[in-house]
Design an enzyme around this catalytic site. Structure first.
Site, PDB file in Angstrom:
ATOM      1  N   ASP A  92     -10.474   2.787   2.138  1.00 13.92           N
ATOM      2  CA  ASP A  92     -10.812   2.129   3.412  1.00 13.92           C
ATOM      3  C   ASP A  92     -11.700   3.014   4.293  1.00 13.92           C
ATOM      4  O   ASP A  92     -12.651   2.541   4.911  1.00 13.92           O
ATOM      5  CB  ASP A  92      -9.541   1.760   4.184  1.00 13.92           C
ATOM      6  CG  ASP A  92      -8.821   0.578   3.572  1.00 13.92           C
ATOM      7  OD1 ASP A  92      -9.479  -0.226   2.885  1.00 13.92           O
ATOM      8  OD2 ASP A  92      -7.596   0.453   3.778  1.00 13.92           O
TER       9      ASP A  92
ATOM     10  N   LYS B  30       0.812  -1.229   0.000  1.00 11.65           N
ATOM     11  CA  LYS B  30       0.000   0.000   0.000  1.00 11.65           C
ATOM     12  C   LYS B  30       0.845   1.279   0.000  1.00 11.65           C
ATOM     13  O   LYS B  30       0.495   2.248  -0.659  1.00 11.65           O
ATOM     14  CB  LYS B  30      -0.950   0.021   1.208  1.00 11.65           C
ATOM     15  CG  LYS B  30      -2.094  -0.978   1.089  1.00 11.65           C
ATOM     16  CD  LYS B  30      -3.050  -0.817   2.265  1.00 11.65           C
ATOM     17  CE  LYS B  30      -4.208  -1.785   2.170  1.00 11.65           C
ATOM     18  NZ  LYS B  30      -5.237  -1.527   3.188  1.00 11.65           N
TER      19      LYS B  30
END
Ligand code: ATR
Length: 290
Positions: A111, A75
Site C-alpha cells: 500500500d 491483513k
C-alpha cells in the site's frame, strides 16, 4: 487425465470477506491480457474462521495458487500466519501481498509503495528537495493510515503530523513509527497545516460524495500537495476544496492501481505499467456501479 493447462496456468487470488467488491481481478486481468500471460487472478472469499486453513492450503500447494492479495479483514492474520514477512509487513503488522518461495509463504504490504508511486507518476517532485521543510500532515490513524505514515517517513519527510479524532490512536502511530511522527487531536489541524508540503486524507471523510469539514489549505507551503486515498468519487470534497483554493491535488485511484504492481511481478514474472487505459477501465466500472 489432467488437463495440461491445470499445471501450466499460474493462478493468483484476492481474498477478503466479503471480496465481491474488489477491483483487483479487473486490474490483474487487464495486465494478464496485455502481456498475453497464461494466468488466472480470481476473487476468493474466505470467512475469518477459515483463513488459517486457507493459509495452510496455500503453503502446501494444495490450493494451486502461486500467491495473491489479501484485503479486509485478513491483513493482520496474513502477516501473522506467513512464514517470511519482510520488514515493511513486520513493522505494519499487516500484509496485503503473499507469494510462495521454496515452500514458504512470503508476505509484504504494497500500500505504501502504491501511495508513493501514484504521487511520483501524477505529480513528479511532490516530495520536495532534500533540504526543504518536508512536513506531512496525515488525517486519520486507522488501518489505512499506517502504510502511508510508514511510506512518507521512509521517503525522508522530517516531520509527519498525524491528526485524528481520537488522539490515542494518533499516539499509537507515534509509538509504532518513531520520533518523526507527531500526534494531534482534530482541533490542531489548522495550526499543523502551516507550512506543510503534503496533506493526505486517510479517513472515510468525503467518501461517496459526503460532505467533509472545511479545511484552509492555503496555510500549506506554496508547493504543498493535497491527496486523498478515497477514490469514490475521484474528486472528493476535500480535494475539491483544495482545488478551489488553488492547490495541486492527486486523486487516490492511482494508489489502488500501483499497489497491485509488485504482486503481479512476483506471481507472473513481468512488471506491469499503470497506464491511462487501465485507469479508464476502472473509472468506467466505478461509473457503472454508481
Ligand atoms: P481504515 O482501515 O479504513 O483506516 P479505521 O481503522 O476504522 O478504517 O479508521 C478510520 C479512520 O477514519 C480513523 O482515523 C477514524 O477516526 P477515529 O480513530 O477517531 O475513529 C477516522 N474517521 C472516520 N469517520 C470520521 C469522522 N466522521 N470524523 C473524523 N474522523 C473520522
Amino acid at each position: 487425465m489432467r488437463d495440461s493447462r491445470e499445471t501450466l496456468t499460474k493462478k493468483a487470488f484476492v481474498t477478503g470477506f466479503p471480496v465481491k467488491h474488489s477491483r483487483s481481478p479487473m486490474i490483474h486481468g487487464y495486465w494478464l491480457r496485455q502481456f498475453g500471460i497464461d494466468g488466472i487472478y480470481q476473487a476468493h472469499a474466505v470467512e475469518p474462521e477459515h483463513f488459517t486453513l486457507f493459509m495452510q492450503q496455500l503453503k502446501s500447494g494444495e490450493s494451486g495458487y502461486v500467491g495473491g492479495n489479501v484485503t479486509i479483514p485478513h491483513k493482520e492474520a496474513a502477516y501473522r500466519l506467513s512464514d517470511k514477512p519482510d520488514e515493511i509487513a513486520e513493522e505494519l503488522g499487516a500484509a496485503n501481498t503473499l507469494w510462495l518461495e521454496e515452500g514458504k509463504v512470503c508476505a509484504t504490504n504494497t500500500d505504501g509503495r502504491g501511495f508513493l508511486a501514484n504521487l511520483d507518476q501524477c505529480h513528479p517532485g511532490w516530495e520536495g528537495h532534500e533540504n526543504s521543510a518536508r512536513r506531512a500532515v496525515i488525517l486519520g490513524a486507522g488501518g489505512a493510515a499506517r502504510a502511508i505514515i510508514q511510506a512518507v517517513r521512509d521517503r525522508g519527510f522530517r516531520e509527519v503530523h498525524v491528526v485524528n479524532r481520537t488522539l490515542s490512536r494518533a499516539e499509537e502511530m507515534r509509538d509504532r513509527f518513531g520520533p518523526r511522527i507527531h500526534a494531534h487531536p482534530m482541533g490542531a489541524l489548522p495550526e499543523v497545516l502551516d507550512g506543510a508540503t503534503l496533506f493526505v486524507n486517510t479517513t472515510s471523510l468525503g467518501m461517496d460524495g459526503e460532505a467533509a469539514p472545511a479545511i484552509d489549505f492555503t496555510r500549506m507551503a506554496a508547493e504543498g500537495v493535497v491527496t486523498d486515498i478515497v477514490y469514490v468519487p475521484l474528486i472528493t470534497s476535500l480535494l475539491r476544496q483544495a482545488l478551489e483554493q488553488g492547490r495541486p491535488v492527486v486523486d487516490g485511484l492511482g494508489m489502488l492501481l500501483h499497489q497491485a504492481v509488485p504482486g503481479f511481478e512476483k506471481w507472473f514474472g513481468r512488471r506491469p505499467e499503470v497506464d491511462d487505459t487501465l485507469r479508464a477501465l476502472i473509472i468506467a466500472d466505478m461509473e457503472a456501479r454508481s
